[in-house]
Scaffold this active site. Sequence first.
Site, PDB file in Angstrom:
ATOM      1  N   GLY A 280       1.698 -18.683  -2.237  1.00 50.45           N
ATOM      2  CA  GLY A 280       1.238 -17.516  -1.487  1.00 50.45           C
ATOM      3  C   GLY A 280      -0.212 -17.692  -1.071  1.00 50.45           C
ATOM      4  O   GLY A 280      -0.794 -18.779  -1.170  1.00 50.45           O
TER       5      GLY A 280
ATOM      6  N   LYS B 107       8.508 -22.555  -5.708  1.00 46.44           N
ATOM      7  CA  LYS B 107       9.874 -22.364  -6.212  1.00 46.44           C
ATOM      8  C   LYS B 107      10.912 -22.477  -5.099  1.00 46.44           C
ATOM      9  O   LYS B 107      12.017 -22.953  -5.309  1.00 46.44           O
ATOM     10  CB  LYS B 107       9.963 -21.009  -6.909  1.00 46.44           C
TER      11      LYS B 107
ATOM     12  N   GLU C 210      -5.368   3.123   5.736  1.00 43.49           N
ATOM     13  CA  GLU C 210      -4.197   3.343   4.886  1.00 43.49           C
ATOM     14  C   GLU C 210      -4.543   4.333   3.790  1.00 43.49           C
ATOM     15  O   GLU C 210      -5.714   4.713   3.609  1.00 43.49           O
ATOM     16  CB  GLU C 210      -3.711   2.006   4.303  1.00 43.49           C
TER      17      GLU C 210
ATOM     18  N   HIS D 215       6.074   1.159  -4.366  1.00 42.48           N
ATOM     19  CA  HIS D 215       5.741   1.492  -2.983  1.00 42.48           C
ATOM     20  C   HIS D 215       6.573   2.702  -2.582  1.00 42.48           C
ATOM     21  O   HIS D 215       7.773   2.743  -2.811  1.00 42.48           O
ATOM     22  CB  HIS D 215       6.037   0.318  -2.049  1.00 42.48           C
TER      23      HIS D 215
ATOM     24  N   ARG E  15      -0.799   5.646  -3.336  1.00 37.18           N
ATOM     25  CA  ARG E  15       0.628   5.347  -3.439  1.00 37.18           C
ATOM     26  C   ARG E  15       1.294   5.961  -4.668  1.00 37.18           C
ATOM     27  O   ARG E  15       2.443   6.389  -4.598  1.00 37.18           O
ATOM     28  CB  ARG E  15       0.840   3.827  -3.458  1.00 37.18           C
TER      29      ARG E  15
ATOM     30  N   HIS F  48       6.851  -2.528  -6.340  1.00 33.20           N
ATOM     31  CA  HIS F  48       6.150  -3.213  -5.261  1.00 33.20           C
ATOM     32  C   HIS F  48       5.061  -4.172  -5.734  1.00 33.20           C
ATOM     33  O   HIS F  48       4.972  -5.286  -5.234  1.00 33.20           O
ATOM     34  CB  HIS F  48       5.530  -2.156  -4.338  1.00 33.20           C
TER      35      HIS F  48
ATOM     36  N   ARG G 267      -3.381   0.052  -7.576  1.00 30.23           N
ATOM     37  CA  ARG G 267      -3.986  -0.768  -6.530  1.00 30.23           C
ATOM     38  C   ARG G 267      -4.209   0.046  -5.259  1.00 30.23           C
ATOM     39  O   ARG G 267      -3.310   0.711  -4.761  1.00 30.23           O
ATOM     40  CB  ARG G 267      -3.074  -1.950  -6.210  1.00 30.23           C
TER      41      ARG G 267
END
Length: 541
Positions: free
Chosen positions: A14, A35, A116, A245, A297, A358, A393
């Site tokens: 990532g 992976k 956001e 999420h 969230r 999430h 987060r």
Amino acid sequence: MNSMKFDVAIVGSGLAGLSVALHLAETRSVAIISKRALQDGASNWAQGGIAAVLDSNDSYSQHINDTLVAGADLCDERATRFIVEHGREAIEWLIEQGVPFTRDATAELGYHLTREGGHSQRRIIHAADATGHAVQETLEEKVRAHPNITLFEHHCAIDLIMSNKLGGKGEPKSVPATQCYGLYVQDERSGKVLTFAAGHTVMATGGAGKVYLYTTNPDTASGDGIAMAWRAGCRVSNMEFIQFHPTCLYHPYAKSFLITEAIRGEGGLLKLPPEAGAAAGSRFMPMHDERAELAPRDVVARAIDFEMKKRGIDYVHLDISHKPAAFLIDHFPTIYARCLELGIDITKGPIPIVPAAHYTCGGVVTDLAGRTDLPGLYAVGETACTGLHGANRLASNSLLECLVTGRACAHDIAQRATAVVPDLPDWDESRVTNADEEVVIAHNWDELRRFMWNYVGIVRTTKRLERAQHRIALLKEEIDEYYRNFRITHDLLELRNLVDVASLIVNSALSRRESRGLHFSRDYPETLPKALPSVLTPPRR
């Protein structure tokens, strides 16, 4: 060859892993162990963007404050300041690499910034609604072209190789007893187990969303790095804080499709569906929080969970159809196209959504350079717990953390002398046989994810957690016996890691006798005056 040597072995492909690799490759030989294919991790799925202070109307103090508020006073202020203050240079590095962020000629930096939930300013730089894919695609091209980076796709990490497990064979006496020397990895296509010897090993395997029945995460998110580091002797922290999420597409043919936070940031409204009866079509977020749809969230996810359980409905609606169709198609092309494939036109009607697991806010305890408790072992990205995310987060801080700590990790490794690694033993399969009943793995996998969803979800009780703890102990015993006696498979390795991570989540949740951020307990609904992280220390082995 069954054994290979590199200066640095990075597990995970990532944004965090690729960042470490690209910052190191000029001076070190680097292996990236993935992976699956390079783009099959969670970073590639990230829609919203990357939070950073990029406008004169914004400031570090505002971004830091927004992060601390969202994190329910549990964020490490030093880590938060470090990551926020290095945000702009991280974005500029991505721009230099060629990432095609959405432009805006009227903006100071020349790029469109969105807002956001939980942010007081527009500070999210993005590439339409597929930021992660744009970043991953750009960096993957760089990684594949670099002569000092060797890629191992479809290779599944098994366990770390620690010096105290070598029995002294070829081990320099000056090396600490718990030095990490690399890891064992299975080539998924051949089934062969390879030995990767490395002076520095970096865990960048992402989070553990697949421990839950419903998740926005890809299938690769099985907590591998967290579980391997724990088994090797690293502490983990804040594992009870699993971010659900609020808006995952609810549709029988859509698996784990995320509806970005930016939909609400641009004016999307949460409403009750027709199944809610007389209340159908009405908004409910203003009754739960004064920030309504722009609340963090955890608040939004709990509100949706409350409304669903109260009214006996399976989903709610997210409606942004009041915005101009051209605006929606331009800003959310991926979501528009995917929903249209499923018969949902977001320009004309609402999107059915449900909460889903999430993001893993906790992880392996590290410092700001990714150093773990064990010499030679690092962790970055969602695998690590730097303290940035606290109890919840803040949206779009995760890719920022990957970039900043990935660069810091690479810098720390580059400053160190190349470690002397002894000859390592090959993987021993002399006392195992082929599995006779692989259905056991599938059954245990399904059972684990279902009881984690039912007992360790958005709202928790001590009784539910204790039930989960009991089931995990029985499953772990069965899985460990299976692991000792049969040849390993991809599914067995993931299940072994998931049961370890599930245990860490449950034990962390039981240790927190309050409700804070993402952890909400009916037995302890109040928040304690002082915020303290939960830290688990592995038993001596």
